[in-house]
Design a protein around this motif. Structure first.
Motif, PDB file in Angstrom:
ATOM      1  N   MET A   1      -5.955   4.803   0.353  1.00 55.03           N
ATOM      2  CA  MET A   1      -5.276   5.171  -0.631  1.00 55.03           C
ATOM      3  C   MET A   1      -3.996   5.880  -0.461  1.00 55.03           C
ATOM      4  SD  MET A   1      -8.026   8.380  -1.781  1.00 55.03           S
ATOM      5  CE  MET A   1      -9.137   7.408  -1.787  1.00 55.03           C
ATOM      6  N   SER A   2      -3.180   5.391   0.755  1.00 51.85           N
ATOM      7  CA  SER A   2      -1.940   5.885   1.162  1.00 51.85           C
ATOM      8  C   SER A   2      -0.876   5.547   0.214  1.00 51.85           C
ATOM      9  CB  SER A   2      -1.855   5.312   2.512  1.00 51.85           C
ATOM     10  OG  SER A   2      -1.633   3.881   2.567  1.00 51.85           O
ATOM     11  N   THR A   3       0.263   6.197   0.385  1.00 53.51           N
ATOM     12  CA  THR A   3       1.463   5.937  -0.363  1.00 53.51           C
ATOM     13  C   THR A   3       1.800   4.445  -0.025  1.00 53.51           C
ATOM     14  OG1 THR A   3       2.145   8.213  -0.441  1.00 53.51           O
ATOM     15  CG2 THR A   3       3.692   6.858  -1.082  1.00 53.51           C
ATOM     16  N   ALA A   4       1.813   4.088   1.281  1.00 56.36           N
ATOM     17  CA  ALA A   4       2.416   2.690   1.779  1.00 56.36           C
ATOM     18  C   ALA A   4       1.396   1.423   0.989  1.00 56.36           C
ATOM     19  CB  ALA A   4       2.095   2.768   3.067  1.00 56.36           C
ATOM     20  N   PHE A   5       0.182   1.768   0.963  1.00 62.91           N
ATOM     21  CA  PHE A   5      -0.774   0.970   0.051  1.00 62.91           C
ATOM     22  C   PHE A   5      -0.212   0.955  -1.327  1.00 62.91           C
ATOM     23  CE2 PHE A   5      -4.911   0.062   2.922  1.00 62.91           C
ATOM     24  CZ  PHE A   5      -3.778  -0.418   3.960  1.00 62.91           C
ATOM     25  N   THR A   6      -0.185   2.001  -2.011  1.00 67.14           N
ATOM     26  CA  THR A   6       0.176   2.021  -3.294  1.00 67.14           C
ATOM     27  C   THR A   6       1.604   1.419  -3.562  1.00 67.14           C
ATOM     28  OG1 THR A   6      -1.217   4.097  -3.856  1.00 67.14           O
ATOM     29  CG2 THR A   6       0.484   3.826  -5.310  1.00 67.14           C
ATOM     30  N   ALA A   7       2.517   1.481  -2.518  1.00 70.14           N
ATOM     31  CA  ALA A   7       3.732   0.808  -2.753  1.00 70.14           C
ATOM     32  C   ALA A   7       3.498  -0.722  -2.520  1.00 70.14           C
ATOM     33  CB  ALA A   7       4.465   1.220  -1.424  1.00 70.14           C
ATOM     34  N   ARG A   8       2.653  -1.019  -1.954  1.00 71.64           N
ATOM     35  CA  ARG A   8       2.309  -2.520  -1.937  1.00 71.64           C
ATOM     36  C   ARG A   8       1.733  -2.844  -3.164  1.00 71.64           C
ATOM     37  NH1 ARG A   8       3.566  -4.673   3.059  1.00 71.64           N
ATOM     38  NH2 ARG A   8       3.777  -3.105   4.722  1.00 71.64           N
ATOM     39  N   ASP A   9       0.775  -2.179  -3.850  1.00 75.38           N
ATOM     40  CA  ASP A   9       0.305  -2.343  -5.185  1.00 75.38           C
ATOM     41  C   ASP A   9       1.323  -2.588  -6.180  1.00 75.38           C
ATOM     42  OD1 ASP A   9      -2.368  -2.098  -4.016  1.00 75.38           O
ATOM     43  OD2 ASP A   9      -2.732  -0.097  -4.733  1.00 75.38           O
TER      44      ASP A   9
ATOM     45  N   THR B   1     -11.644  -6.793  -2.236  1.00 72.51           N
ATOM     46  CA  THR B   1     -10.610  -6.357  -3.437  1.00 72.51           C
ATOM     47  C   THR B   1     -10.916  -5.376  -4.164  1.00 72.51           C
ATOM     48  OG1 THR B   1     -11.476  -7.959  -5.003  1.00 72.51           O
ATOM     49  CG2 THR B   1      -9.924  -8.961  -3.281  1.00 72.51           C
ATOM     50  N   LEU B   2      -9.648  -4.931  -4.967  1.00 73.18           N
ATOM     51  CA  LEU B   2      -9.680  -3.750  -5.613  1.00 73.18           C
ATOM     52  C   LEU B   2      -9.152  -4.127  -6.991  1.00 73.18           C
ATOM     53  CD1 LEU B   2      -9.679  -0.595  -6.068  1.00 73.18           C
ATOM     54  CD2 LEU B   2      -7.515  -0.679  -5.175  1.00 73.18           C
ATOM     55  N   GLN B   3      -9.703  -3.737  -7.945  1.00 78.56           N
ATOM     56  CA  GLN B   3      -9.194  -3.832  -9.384  1.00 78.56           C
ATOM     57  C   GLN B   3      -8.235  -2.936  -9.799  1.00 78.56           C
ATOM     58  OE1 GLN B   3      -9.400  -6.585 -11.790  1.00 78.56           O
ATOM     59  NE2 GLN B   3     -10.308  -7.857  -9.977  1.00 78.56           N
ATOM     60  N   LEU B   4      -6.877  -3.156  -9.847  1.00 75.21           N
ATOM     61  CA  LEU B   4      -5.894  -2.041 -10.523  1.00 75.21           C
ATOM     62  C   LEU B   4      -6.047  -2.220 -12.052  1.00 75.21           C
ATOM     63  CD1 LEU B   4      -2.814  -2.689  -8.354  1.00 75.21           C
ATOM     64  CD2 LEU B   4      -4.468  -1.006  -8.049  1.00 75.21           C
ATOM     65  N   GLN B   5      -6.233  -1.219 -12.695  1.00 75.95           N
ATOM     66  CA  GLN B   5      -6.169  -0.859 -14.032  1.00 75.95           C
ATOM     67  C   GLN B   5      -5.058  -0.563 -14.565  1.00 75.95           C
ATOM     68  OE1 GLN B   5      -9.367   1.872 -14.227  1.00 75.95           O
ATOM     69  NE2 GLN B   5     -10.783   0.445 -14.989  1.00 75.95           N
ATOM     70  N   LEU B   6      -4.360  -1.424 -15.405  1.00 77.74           N
ATOM     71  CA  LEU B   6      -2.857  -1.288 -15.951  1.00 77.74           C
ATOM     72  C   LEU B   6      -2.818  -0.969 -17.414  1.00 77.74           C
ATOM     73  CD1 LEU B   6      -2.990  -3.752 -13.559  1.00 77.74           C
ATOM     74  CD2 LEU B   6      -0.514  -3.555 -13.941  1.00 77.74           C
ATOM     75  N   LEU B   7      -1.807  -0.435 -17.764  1.00 73.64           N
ATOM     76  CA  LEU B   7      -1.592  -0.215 -19.378  1.00 73.64           C
ATOM     77  C   LEU B   7      -0.091  -0.658 -19.381  1.00 73.64           C
ATOM     78  CD1 LEU B   7      -2.503   2.459 -21.820  1.00 73.64           C
ATOM     79  CD2 LEU B   7      -0.186   2.151 -21.496  1.00 73.64           C
ATOM     80  N   LYS B   8       0.133  -1.430 -20.611  1.00 73.80           N
ATOM     81  CA  LYS B   8       1.392  -1.909 -20.933  1.00 73.80           C
ATOM     82  C   LYS B   8       1.705  -1.434 -22.401  1.00 73.80           C
ATOM     83  CE  LYS B   8       2.400  -6.487 -21.756  1.00 73.80           C
ATOM     84  NZ  LYS B   8       2.628  -7.802 -21.555  1.00 73.80           N
ATOM     85  N   VAL B   9       3.126  -0.877 -22.546  1.00 74.82           N
ATOM     86  CA  VAL B   9       3.615  -0.673 -23.919  1.00 74.82           C
ATOM     87  C   VAL B   9       4.775  -2.027 -23.912  1.00 74.82           C
ATOM     88  CG1 VAL B   9       5.126   0.934 -25.114  1.00 74.82           C
ATOM     89  CG2 VAL B   9       3.496   1.672 -23.398  1.00 74.82           C
TER      90      VAL B   9
END
Length: 526
Positions: free
Chosen positions: A185-193, A64-72
């Motif tokens: 790190m493809s665009t398709a994988f980022t779209a799924r993220d 797995t991968l941990q996506l780091q997010l920021l929320k306003v």
């Protein structure tokens, strides 16, 4: 898209990894949001992590991968959901960019949305795309590979050296840490993220997204992959996704020369803000003098201190300047010093804009501008002879900057790491709700024709022409454009087809998007 410096509409932002807090978090929906471990951020801004698969093609994998997010967080109730952002590159981090522009984005979206960004795969500390152990090695490689040079196809010796450098770059990256994770790190994988984030934070499972520059490739891709889940989506400063996946990126240079010509025309209309106007020449004469200067330093570069000022150095400066009208007065002053042969003063003005603390700061800290597009671009061309027609097309498309596109064209032809998933479809798609597509009239990085092309692909989408200068709508304030964007986010209303919004002030005159938003009542005075 940039190969060496990555540009954002109003600034250059290096993708530096930032540490975020991960303890003592209060759960909200499926993401644990809590304070960010960055002292300069307001306390209202929150950070969190989301676990996603590294490889979406292997559903049974435990990796797995941990996506780091920021929320306003939204300012007002009732909340209308969450808007996700991508600011381009490919390779720009997103969290701190969003944090720095939070007030502006709340004003443009109405304040009823949570605003969320994550650092995409290959950027910052998310599967960092790096072919080198440190910045010293990267800087050495840039010099050795000649990828910072801008030879034309007629410069056979220089072009051959650059081609050899692209071979070296491809080999180096294929033996680096990218051999292990460069496939993911493809665009398709980022779209799924993105859709994983939607499922974690949204109460209705619908996508709301605003993408800029390369972020429009990502936005086009996610909309094409998940058309039934699109609620509202803006593509702002559009790259042609057809070329991004299948060809050399030539179309992105289409408006460069038009924009450069317009700078001299606008200069003479604002002589008090543009020192070049004092030379008492026509716009055409001023432009011709700069091209003559570039030809001169190409043959005989000038040394100032520890810097070699050649045509590539000056063109990099010009390229950065064209991204934002607020840089135009400094650009004009710098070009004026070069015409006066005052290279000392030129370097002072260069530092004001490109150095630490300047308008544009920082090289990318990684190799994502190559690693992301090259892993998924399929041109079928792998030799110098095969890509030569593309190199000629680049300089024919833009006299000023076409050869800047050599780097990605060459390196991608030598790239050895293939994305595990690459979007294979077209963009002839009907989304559940229509897209808003915006292109600037004078954008040197993403031409208006690209916005026209993608709008023709997505059925029901509406194209808005923002008649301003710079890269993306945020670079040049327009009350008309601002109202159109806010109407779209607040009630889904689209402008009439064929609408063109003019900026509220000329490019050399004082003004800002923030002041426009204050003037029309979207933002409070400080």
């Amino acid at each position: 898209m940039a190969w060496h410096r990555a540009f954002l509409f109003t600034s250059l932002i290096g993708s530096h990894a930032i540490a975020f807090a991960s303890s003592n978090l209060a759960r909200s929906e499926n993401i644990a949001w809590g304070p960010c471990e960055v002292e300069t951020l307001p306390a209202s801004i929150q950070c969190g992590n989301l676990t996603v698969p590294v490889d979406y093609t292997e559903p049974d994998s435990d990796t797995t991968l941990q996506l780091q997010l920021l929320k306003v967080p939204a300012l007002h109730e009732p909340k209308q959901g969450s808007i996700l952002f991508n600011f381009g590159g490919p390779g720009l981090e997103a969290r701190l960019t969003l944090a720095g522009m939070a007030e502006t984005f709340h004003a443009l979206t109405g304040g009823h949305y949570d605003l969320i960004a994550h650092d995409p795969r290959g950027t910052a500390s998310t599967l960092t795309a790096s072919c080198f152990a440190n910045q010293t090695q990267r800087a050495t490689a840039v010099l050795q590979t000649r990828l910072s040079d801008f030879p034309t196809p007629a410069d056979e010796m220089a072009l051959g050296k650059q081609w050899a450098g692209s071979v070296l770059m491809g080999d180096t990256c294929s033996h680096s840490q990218l051999k292990d994770h460069g496939r993911f790190m493809s665009t398709a994988f980022t779209a799924r993220d993105l859709m994983q984030i939607v499922d974690a934070v949204s109460d209705d499972g619908m996508l709301r997204y605003w993408g800029f520059s390369y972020g429009t490739v990502l936005g086009s891709t996610v909309a094409a992959m998940f058309p039934d889940r699109v609620d509202k989506l803006i593509l702002d400063a559009v790259m042609n996704p057809h070329q991004y996946y299948h060809e050399c990126d030539i179309e992105i240079w289409s408006d460069v020369d038009k924009v450069f010509t317009s700078v001299f025309q606008q200069c003479l209309q604002s002589p008090k803000q543009c020192v070049l106007a004092g030379r008492n020449q026509t716009a055409e004469e001023l432009e011709e003098s700069i091209y003559a200067l570039l030809d001169g330093v190409k043959r005989i570069p000038v040394v100032e201190g520890q810097t070699i000022i050649d045509h590539s150095f000056i063109k990099t400066f010009i390229r950065a300047s064209l991204y934002s009208p607020k840089a135009y007065p400094n650009l004009a002053a710098a070009l004026n010093t070069l015409l006066d042969r005052n290279t000392t003063k030129f370097m002072e003005l260069w530092g004001k804009q490109m150095g630490n603390g300047g308008i544009f700061t920082g090289d990318l800290a990684d190799d994502s501008p190559f690693a992301i597009p090259c892993s998924e671009k399929r041109t079928g061309k792998h030799t110098l002879d095969e890509i030569m027609p593309d190199l000629y097309s680049l300089v024919q498309t833009s006299k000023l900057l076409g050869e800047v596109g050599n780097g990605v064209a060459m390196v991608c032809s030598q790239w050895k790491i293939d994305a595990k998933e690459r979007y294979e479809g077209n963009f002839e798609v009907t989304t559940k709700n229509p897209l808003l597509i915006i292109g600037n009239t004078y954008d040197s990085a993403t031409p208006f024709k690209s916005a026209q092309n993608i709008s023709a692909s997505f059925e029901g989408s509406v194209l808005l022409e923002h008649g301003g200068w710079g890269h993306g709508t945020l670079s040049h304030g327009s009350s008309c454009t601002s109202r159109a964007i806010r109407n779209y986010w607040t009630n889904g209303a689209l402008p009439e087809a064929g609408t063109k919004c003019e900026p509220d002030y000329p490019p050399f005159q004082p003004g800002s998007l923030q002041q426009v938003l204050i003037d029309i009542g979207f933002m409070d005075k400080e």
